[in-house]
Design an enzyme around this catalytic site. Sequence first.
Site, PDB file in Angstrom:
ATOM      1  N   ASP A  34     -10.963  -9.551 -33.079  1.00  0.00           N
ATOM      2  CA  ASP A  34     -11.922  -7.982 -34.076  1.00  0.00           C
ATOM      3  C   ASP A  34     -12.653  -7.409 -33.052  1.00  0.00           C
ATOM      4  OD1 ASP A  34     -14.020 -10.213 -33.998  1.00  0.00           O
ATOM      5  OD2 ASP A  34     -14.988  -8.703 -35.392  1.00  0.00           O
TER       6      ASP A  34
ATOM      7  N   GLU B 246     -16.223 -11.579 -35.627  1.00  0.00           N
ATOM      8  CA  GLU B 246     -17.361 -11.993 -34.177  1.00  0.00           C
ATOM      9  C   GLU B 246     -18.492 -11.069 -34.509  1.00  0.00           C
ATOM     10  OE1 GLU B 246     -20.099 -12.434 -31.203  1.00  0.00           O
ATOM     11  OE2 GLU B 246     -18.803 -10.537 -31.627  1.00  0.00           O
TER      12      GLU B 246
HETATM   13 ZN   LIG Z   1     -17.561  -9.537 -27.988  1.00  0.00          ZN
END
Ligand SMILES: [Zn+2]
Length: 493
Positions: A128, A195
């Site tokens: 992401d 994340e």
């Molecule tokens: Zn990162």
Amino acid sequence: MRRLVRLIRNVLGLLVLAAIVVAGVMTFNVVRRGSQQVQVAAAPRLEVDEQAAASRLGAAIRFRTISDAVNPDQSAEALHGMQAHIAASFPAFHAAATREIVGGYSLLYTWQGSDPAARPIALLAHQDVVPVSPGTEKDWQQPPFAGAISDGFIWGRGSWDDKGNLYSILEAVERLVKQGFRPKRTIYLAFGHDEEVSGQRGAVAIAALLASRGIRLDYVLDEGLLITDGILKGLDRPLALIGVAEKGYATFELTAHGTPGHASLPPRDTAIGLMSRALVRLEDNRPPMRINDTVAGMLDTIAPEMDLPNRVVLSNLWLLKPLLLREFDKAGPSAANVRTTTALTIFNAGDKDNVLPGNATATVNFRLLPGDTQASIADHVRRSVDDDRISIAPVSGNTDPPPVTATDTPSYAALNRTIRAVFPDVLVAPGLMVATTDSRHFTGVADNIFRFSPIRATSEDLKRFHGTNERLSVGGYADMIRFYVRLIENTAG
Ligand SMILES: [Zn+2]
């Protein structure tokens, strides 16, 4: 009179003697330690088809895999698209390894090792990206999601954070499979998909899956500290920092309770006034600066490499620590290395100019040095605010700093040697990661956690991280591939 002269002479004599002793000790400390850099022969430079690799990374950037805490399925289509691109781009690796989808969109690859007794390792990256700040699109030299390759750079959101790591790891394993390499240890590739919004669905689920299978990793390598050039005053060589420690994360929501009413009859204490005073107290009463073991280890390792004035300071922290801390504090961002930081991030109160609000709320985010905990910082907030009309609540998702990784292990040594072999001009030292990474979720399944991205950066580049004009140089990207190839050969071959 004569007695006074003798007294002055004695005092002066003692002062001179003390100065000589201090100067002697300082000089001794400077010359006592030579360079601690491991001596490694430069690795033969691998041929990499830079343009082909860059164009695959460029294609990955076109998938807008923006993660969102509220709507986890927002980028489903982009994630599926990128995963199909990965499968199509690295067919040899996909034939050699198994792939599992975890937590909806995260990827866990298992490349089985030949020696069942050898502890496996895991290479991490995340799929992401963060969004482009609204209104800044026009400031990009290349559109943020076009994956353009221009002027020797791969441009776009995620080129650096973190699709560069993701794809260079895949380039490395694809190449190794094609060469007939078979790892001794099992290698996991763990690619989370959230994340940037805390990793709860991705990395947390992957770590839990590994734990449920009784898997214990020798080491985890995740994105992290970089190879910086020209950022540290007094050091004329690039410096690679291996993140062996990471800060904790603690956010508190403060609510000041006042009496709502008409602005023509204000009481002495209003919700906004109470909250303002509390926030000022928090900013004025920041946790003190201190040099923790990781930062001390970093300073100790780079001291012999510095120019003389800085070398004298870093070699004599017994005397000059206050001076160094003052410099850290003045320099701004580097202060994050030596203190638990206090950041006032959200403030809300009132909606009409003639009405007193009943409540004022504020959000304060702390990044905890190893040694501090959620409990100790909650205590600090309560003591600093010191007002029972203000309620203080931690938000969910706060984490203590993960345990510090040792530097006297074979895996640290292997990582250190690999960096020195692939980047022969670079110095290596342990360091503290001041932001959080997915790797913190692997604390329960890994002996060693390292946070390092094999990317060269200047201070000008750092602004591009999560910022405008994010890009990665094509040559630097090829070096990342070389790094991962060598790391796998050196630690799993
Ligand atoms: Zn990162």
